[in-house]
Design an enzyme around this catalytic site. Structure first.
Site, mmCIF file in Angstrom:
data_model
loop_
_atom_site.group_PDB
_atom_site.id
_atom_site.type_symbol
_atom_site.label_atom_id
_atom_site.label_comp_id
_atom_site.label_asym_id
_atom_site.label_seq_id
_atom_site.Cartn_x
_atom_site.Cartn_y
_atom_site.Cartn_z
ATOM 1 N N ASN A 215 -9.878 -0.680 -1.131
ATOM 2 C CA ASN A 215 -8.427 -0.495 -1.067
ATOM 3 C C ASN A 215 -7.796 -1.105 -2.318
ATOM 4 O O ASN A 215 -7.820 -2.322 -2.491
ATOM 5 C CB ASN A 215 -7.897 -1.169 0.203
ATOM 6 C CG ASN A 215 -6.400 -0.986 0.389
ATOM 7 O OD1 ASN A 215 -5.705 -0.486 -0.500
ATOM 8 N ND2 ASN A 215 -5.896 -1.399 1.540
ATOM 9 N N HIS B 109 -3.575 7.287 1.785
ATOM 10 C CA HIS B 109 -3.900 5.934 1.316
ATOM 11 C C HIS B 109 -5.335 5.587 1.725
ATOM 12 O O HIS B 109 -5.837 6.068 2.751
ATOM 13 C CB HIS B 109 -2.910 4.931 1.925
ATOM 14 C CG HIS B 109 -3.260 3.517 1.630
ATOM 15 N ND1 HIS B 109 -3.498 3.072 0.339
ATOM 16 C CD2 HIS B 109 -3.433 2.435 2.431
ATOM 17 C CE1 HIS B 109 -3.793 1.788 0.383
ATOM 18 N NE2 HIS B 109 -3.771 1.374 1.636
ATOM 19 N N CYS C 61 0.821 -1.220 0.000
ATOM 20 C CA CYS C 61 0.000 0.000 0.000
ATOM 21 C C CYS C 61 0.855 1.271 0.000
ATOM 22 O O CYS C 61 0.359 2.357 -0.286
ATOM 23 C CB CYS C 61 -0.940 0.005 1.201
ATOM 24 S SG CYS C 61 -2.116 -1.344 1.140
HETATM 25 N N1 COA Z 1 -18.553 -9.124 7.740
HETATM 26 C C1 COA Z 1 -19.147 -9.400 8.923
HETATM 27 N N2 COA Z 1 -18.467 -9.693 10.023
HETATM 28 C C2 COA Z 1 -17.130 -9.711 9.945
HETATM 29 C C3 COA Z 1 -16.452 -9.438 8.750
HETATM 30 C C4 COA Z 1 -17.221 -9.144 7.612
HETATM 31 N N3 COA Z 1 -16.673 -8.859 6.430
HETATM 32 N N4 COA Z 1 -15.133 -9.532 8.978
HETATM 33 C C5 COA Z 1 -14.967 -9.833 10.278
HETATM 34 N N5 COA Z 1 -16.180 -9.964 10.843
HETATM 35 C C6 COA Z 1 -16.491 -10.284 12.245
HETATM 36 C C7 COA Z 1 -15.358 -10.967 12.941
HETATM 37 O O1 COA Z 1 -15.360 -12.335 12.681
HETATM 38 C C8 COA Z 1 -15.657 -10.646 14.388
HETATM 39 O O2 COA Z 1 -16.633 -11.548 14.838
HETATM 40 P P1 COA Z 1 -16.595 -12.119 16.341
HETATM 41 O O3 COA Z 1 -16.710 -10.899 17.229
HETATM 42 O O4 COA Z 1 -17.780 -13.015 16.391
HETATM 43 O O5 COA Z 1 -15.288 -12.812 16.463
HETATM 44 C C9 COA Z 1 -16.332 -9.279 14.321
HETATM 45 O O6 COA Z 1 -16.727 -9.099 12.969
HETATM 46 C C10 COA Z 1 -15.422 -8.144 14.741
HETATM 47 O O7 COA Z 1 -14.211 -8.307 14.097
HETATM 48 P P2 COA Z 1 -13.016 -7.382 14.415
HETATM 49 O O8 COA Z 1 -11.808 -7.920 13.719
HETATM 50 O O9 COA Z 1 -12.954 -7.078 15.865
HETATM 51 O O10 COA Z 1 -13.479 -6.046 13.692
HETATM 52 P P3 COA Z 1 -12.705 -4.685 13.593
HETATM 53 O O11 COA Z 1 -13.513 -3.626 14.198
HETATM 54 O O12 COA Z 1 -11.275 -4.801 14.026
HETATM 55 O O13 COA Z 1 -12.694 -4.433 12.028
HETATM 56 C C11 COA Z 1 -11.311 -4.530 10.101
HETATM 57 C C12 COA Z 1 -12.060 -5.313 11.160
HETATM 58 C C13 COA Z 1 -10.600 -5.520 9.194
HETATM 59 C C14 COA Z 1 -12.315 -3.731 9.277
HETATM 60 C C15 COA Z 1 -10.315 -3.571 10.784
HETATM 61 O O14 COA Z 1 -9.536 -4.272 11.720
HETATM 62 C C16 COA Z 1 -9.405 -2.871 9.811
HETATM 63 O O15 COA Z 1 -9.850 -2.108 8.985
HETATM 64 N N6 COA Z 1 -8.083 -3.084 9.915
HETATM 65 C C17 COA Z 1 -7.135 -2.483 9.038
HETATM 66 C C18 COA Z 1 -7.267 -3.055 7.690
HETATM 67 C C19 COA Z 1 -6.370 -2.414 6.717
HETATM 68 O O16 COA Z 1 -6.289 -1.235 6.699
HETATM 69 N N7 COA Z 1 -5.727 -3.200 5.858
HETATM 70 C C20 COA Z 1 -4.918 -2.743 4.818
HETATM 71 C C21 COA Z 1 -3.751 -1.992 5.344
HETATM 72 S S1 COA Z 1 -2.934 -1.185 4.108
#
Ligand code: COA
Length: 336
Positions: free
Chosen positions: A293, A263, A113
């Site tokens: 993204n 980004h 990224c």
């Molecule tokens: N749809 C529905 N539920 C989902 C899901 C989806 N697409 N993806 C994950 N979940 C669920 C998980 O399984 C978890 O369930 P549980 O509580 O029963 O275990 C719940 O949602 C919460 O997941 P969590 O990982 O705590 O959510 P979060 O608030 O951390 O959000 C991201 C997840 C991925 C959106 C977030 O962590 C994020 O954006 N991280 C950075 C990603 C990024 O920028 N990547 C590229 C970098 S360049």
């Protein structure tokens, strides 16, 4: 020492729109979950026969046309991406003949990224040193073919999309830093200790005699793995830091910047960065709602869309900051 400026820009996204509701048919997810957690409403996916360099070609041609140059004036090609058409050679080598170019250096930058700002930085340094004069910098990505689009992979799959952007950078005459288009500075960082927090493990030479086998596929090692919470926290921290550092290096303040092009990983990351830095919302330009993204393509897509929206104009002072797998991060300040 010379200066560089951006003289042309272009973007291309494949026509197929994939909405959050479309993803609901493939995995257990919901439009509301995706929008609340990431801000993403839709993304683009390529047709099966389309390659990353096909997307790059469209964006590159648009950037060359926008620059108003002959393609024969390009003396270096840099391609940022993490989705190679083939293991080797790199995408720049496959794009070069598609563009009808030959002989000029064709360089791949694989900084995920952060790739586009890394590539801009390399182009800027080449131009500053006098080694090259007119450089085509491309950022293009296909994610849709490499995602686990089942419930297993939903935390990653909903975030990424396909797309491309490109710019032409050229040696610039700068007489007035407060007015003339040019790149002020670029700043690059990495912390490889976190390489496995967001990565694709296989195939790879570290994996024994055959790089890849059925067992690895069964273990899903060919799909991206992400420690979402750790990536999120580090992204906010590093984007803020890198922006501050770039401002300080140029004796600028946040108020001097006309537009922030960050980004596009997650709308919530960018909102937290804007809050932390106290940047007014209207100065931050986001495209993640429409494209998700697109890793190395988010910055040039942002440039092209911001111009179209009338937010990025000749003379605008822009700050960009990026963060990604590696971990890598980078920033740049440039007058458009
Ligand atoms: N749809 C529905 N539920 C989902 C899901 C989806 N697409 N993806 C994950 N979940 C669920 C998980 O399984 C978890 O369930 P549980 O509580 O029963 O275990 C719940 O949602 C919460 O997941 P969590 O990982 O705590 O959510 P979060 O608030 O951390 O959000 C991201 C997840 C991925 C959106 C977030 O962590 C994020 O954006 N991280 C950075 C990603 C990024 O920028 N990547 C590229 C970098 S360049």
């Amino acid at each position: 020492m010379f200066n560089s400026e951006i003289i042309g820009h272009g973007m291309y996204v494949p026509p197929r729109v994939v909405t959050n509701h479309d993803l609901e048919k493939l995995m257990e997810t919901s439009h509301d979950w995706i929008v609340q957690r990431s801000g993403i409403e839709e993304r683009r996916w390529v047709a099966p026969d389309v390659t990353t360099t096909d997307l790059g070609l469209e964006a590159a041609q648009a950037a060359i046309a926008n620059a108003g140059i002959e393609k024969s004036e390009i003396d270096c090609l840099i391609f940022a991406h993490i989705s190679p058409d083939h293991d080797f050679p790199g995408n720049a080598c496959f794009l070069q003949p598609k563009l009808g170019l030959t002989g000029i250096p064709a360089i791949d930058v694989r900084q995920q990224c952060s790739g586009f700002i890394y590539a801009m930085s390399i182009a800027d340094a080449f131009i500053k040193s006098g080694q090259y004069r007119t450089i085509l910098v491309v950022g293009a990505e296909i994610h849709s073919k490499g995602l686990d689009v089942t419930t297993r992979g939903r935390d990653v799959a909903v975030l990424f999309g396909d797309g491309a952007g490109a710019i032409v950078m050229r040696r610039a005459d700068v007489t007035d830093r407060r007015r003339d288009s040019h790149v002020f500075s670029t700043h690059l960082f990495a912390e490889g200790q976190n390489a496995k927090e967001l990565w694709i493990e296989a195939p790879g030479m570290a994996l024994g005699p055959s790089r890849m086998n059925h067992e690895m596929i069964d273990e899903l090692k060919h799909f991206p793995f992400m420690n979402g919470k750790k990536v999120f926290a580090n992204a906010v921290k590093r984007l803020c830091e890198a922006t501050h550092l770039a401002l300080k290096a140029n004796e600028l303040t946040l108020e001097d910047i006309d537009l922030f092009l960050f980004h596009q990983a997650n709308m919530r990351i960018n909102q937290m960065v804007a809050n932390e830095l106290k940047i007014p919302e209207e100065k931050v330009f986001n495209t993640i709602q429409k494209y998700g993204n697109t890793t190395a393509a988010t910055i040039p897509i942002g440039m092209a869309e911001a111009v179209k929206a009338g937010k990025l104009k000749k003379g605008s002072l822009v700050a960009s900051a990026v963060f990604g797998s590696g971990f890598t991060w980078a920033s740049a300040i440039y007058r458009w």
